[in-house]
Design a protein around this motif. Structure first.
Motif, PDB file in Angstrom:
ATOM      1  N   GLY A 132      32.982  49.045  29.464  1.00  0.00           N
ATOM      2  CA  GLY A 132      32.447  50.059  30.368  1.00  0.00           C
ATOM      3  C   GLY A 132      32.276  49.490  31.762  1.00  0.00           C
ATOM      4  N   ASP A 133      32.730  50.222  32.765  1.00  0.00           N
ATOM      5  CA  ASP A 133      32.639  49.765  34.154  1.00  0.00           C
ATOM      6  C   ASP A 133      32.665  50.992  35.053  1.00  0.00           C
ATOM      7  N   SER A 134      31.724  51.098  35.966  1.00  0.00           N
ATOM      8  CA  SER A 134      31.633  52.292  36.816  1.00  0.00           C
ATOM      9  C   SER A 134      32.806  52.442  37.771  1.00  0.00           C
ATOM     10  N   ALA A 135      33.574  51.381  38.015  1.00  0.00           N
ATOM     11  CA  ALA A 135      34.742  51.462  38.901  1.00  0.00           C
ATOM     12  C   ALA A 135      36.028  51.752  38.135  1.00  0.00           C
ATOM     13  N   ALA A 136      35.925  51.903  36.821  1.00  0.00           N
ATOM     14  CA  ALA A 136      37.115  52.156  36.007  1.00  0.00           C
ATOM     15  C   ALA A 136      37.331  53.653  35.847  1.00  0.00           C
ATOM     16  N   GLY A 137      38.542  54.090  36.157  1.00  0.00           N
ATOM     17  CA  GLY A 137      38.898  55.487  35.958  1.00  0.00           C
ATOM     18  C   GLY A 137      39.663  55.697  34.665  1.00  0.00           C
ATOM     19  N   GLY A 138      40.087  54.585  34.048  1.00  0.00           N
ATOM     20  CA  GLY A 138      40.830  54.695  32.799  1.00  0.00           C
ATOM     21  C   GLY A 138      40.508  53.550  31.867  1.00  0.00           C
ATOM     22  N   THR A 139      40.350  53.870  30.605  1.00  0.00           N
ATOM     23  CA  THR A 139      40.123  52.859  29.575  1.00  0.00           C
ATOM     24  C   THR A 139      41.107  53.115  28.454  1.00  0.00           C
TER      25      THR A 139
ATOM     26  N   PHE B 180      47.000  42.354  36.138  1.00  0.00           N
ATOM     27  CA  PHE B 180      46.673  43.769  36.273  1.00  0.00           C
ATOM     28  C   PHE B 180      45.308  43.898  36.944  1.00  0.00           C
ATOM     29  N   PRO B 181      44.993  45.071  37.529  1.00  0.00           N
ATOM     30  CA  PRO B 181      43.687  45.266  38.161  1.00  0.00           C
ATOM     31  C   PRO B 181      42.601  45.577  37.130  1.00  0.00           C
ATOM     32  N   VAL B 182      42.355  44.635  36.252  1.00  0.00           N
ATOM     33  CA  VAL B 182      41.431  44.824  35.136  1.00  0.00           C
ATOM     34  C   VAL B 182      39.992  44.801  35.636  1.00  0.00           C
ATOM     35  N   ARG B 183      39.249  45.840  35.290  1.00  0.00           N
ATOM     36  CA  ARG B 183      37.809  45.866  35.545  1.00  0.00           C
ATOM     37  C   ARG B 183      37.078  45.175  34.407  1.00  0.00           C
TER      38      ARG B 183
ATOM     39  N   PRO C 183      41.082  50.712  37.252  1.00  0.00           N
ATOM     40  CA  PRO C 183      40.808  51.839  38.134  1.00  0.00           C
ATOM     41  C   PRO C 183      41.577  53.109  37.766  1.00  0.00           C
ATOM     42  N   HIS C 184      42.793  52.960  37.221  1.00  0.00           N
ATOM     43  CA  HIS C 184      43.636  54.115  36.932  1.00  0.00           C
ATOM     44  C   HIS C 184      44.225  54.006  35.533  1.00  0.00           C
TER      45      HIS C 184
END
Length: 155
Positions: free
Chosen positions: A40-47, A89-92, A117-118
């Motif tokens: 869980g991360d508030s800056a993540a738009g996709g999991t 990758f831009p991993v949160r 993020p996406h």
């Protein structure tokens, strides 16, 4: 190469301090909820979440029993794989756990999740994570079939 170009960040997005949140090789049952919560991360738009389960057949043969074993370096190799995915990758947030020991049909064998993020990045990163885990981390599957034959996979 700048950090932004290297990690595919978008303007205004800050890098995650340590995106690797949970890694493990366990001899106890795995929890999808635990892995999902870890990324869980508030800056993540996709999991993206992948769950691998023990199936009742392989290659046309009926599986009776299955067990996983690992080399003592498996956790270190899992960390190396996770670090590479996080760098590419831009991993949160990232999490991966794999079960060892004797498992029953339907048991969870591996659970991985990546938040980015996406969604496209999350899908690509989680695909790389599970593929590299299966090909590079020294974990071996021993299958016993209903006809009495046995097979080692990944050894």
């Amino acid at each position: 190469m700048s950090r932004m170009a290297q990690t595919h960040e978008h303007p205004g997005e800050q890098p995650a301090p340590d995106p690797i949140r949970l890694l493990g090789i366990r001899d106890t049952p795995l929890s999808v909820d635990e892995v999902f919560a870890a990324v869980g991360d508030s800056a993540a738009g996709g999991t993206a979440l992948f769950v691998g389960t023990v199936r009742d057949h392989d290659g046309g043969a009926d599986v009776a029993r299955l067990g996983y074993s690992s080399h003592p370096t498996a956790e270190a190799e899992l960390r190396r794989v996770a670090e590479k995915v996080a760098a590419d990758f831009p991993v949160r947030a990232l999490a991966a756990v794999h079960r060892v020991g004797d498992l029953e049909i339907g048991d969870l064998a591996v659970v991985v999740a990546v938040s980015c993020p996406h969604r496209a990045e999350a899908f690509a990163a989680s695909r790389r994570l599970i593929d590299d885990l299966k090909s590079e981390v020294p974990i071996w599957k021993h299958q016993t079939f209903h006809d009495g034959t046995q097979e080692w996979v990944g050894a």
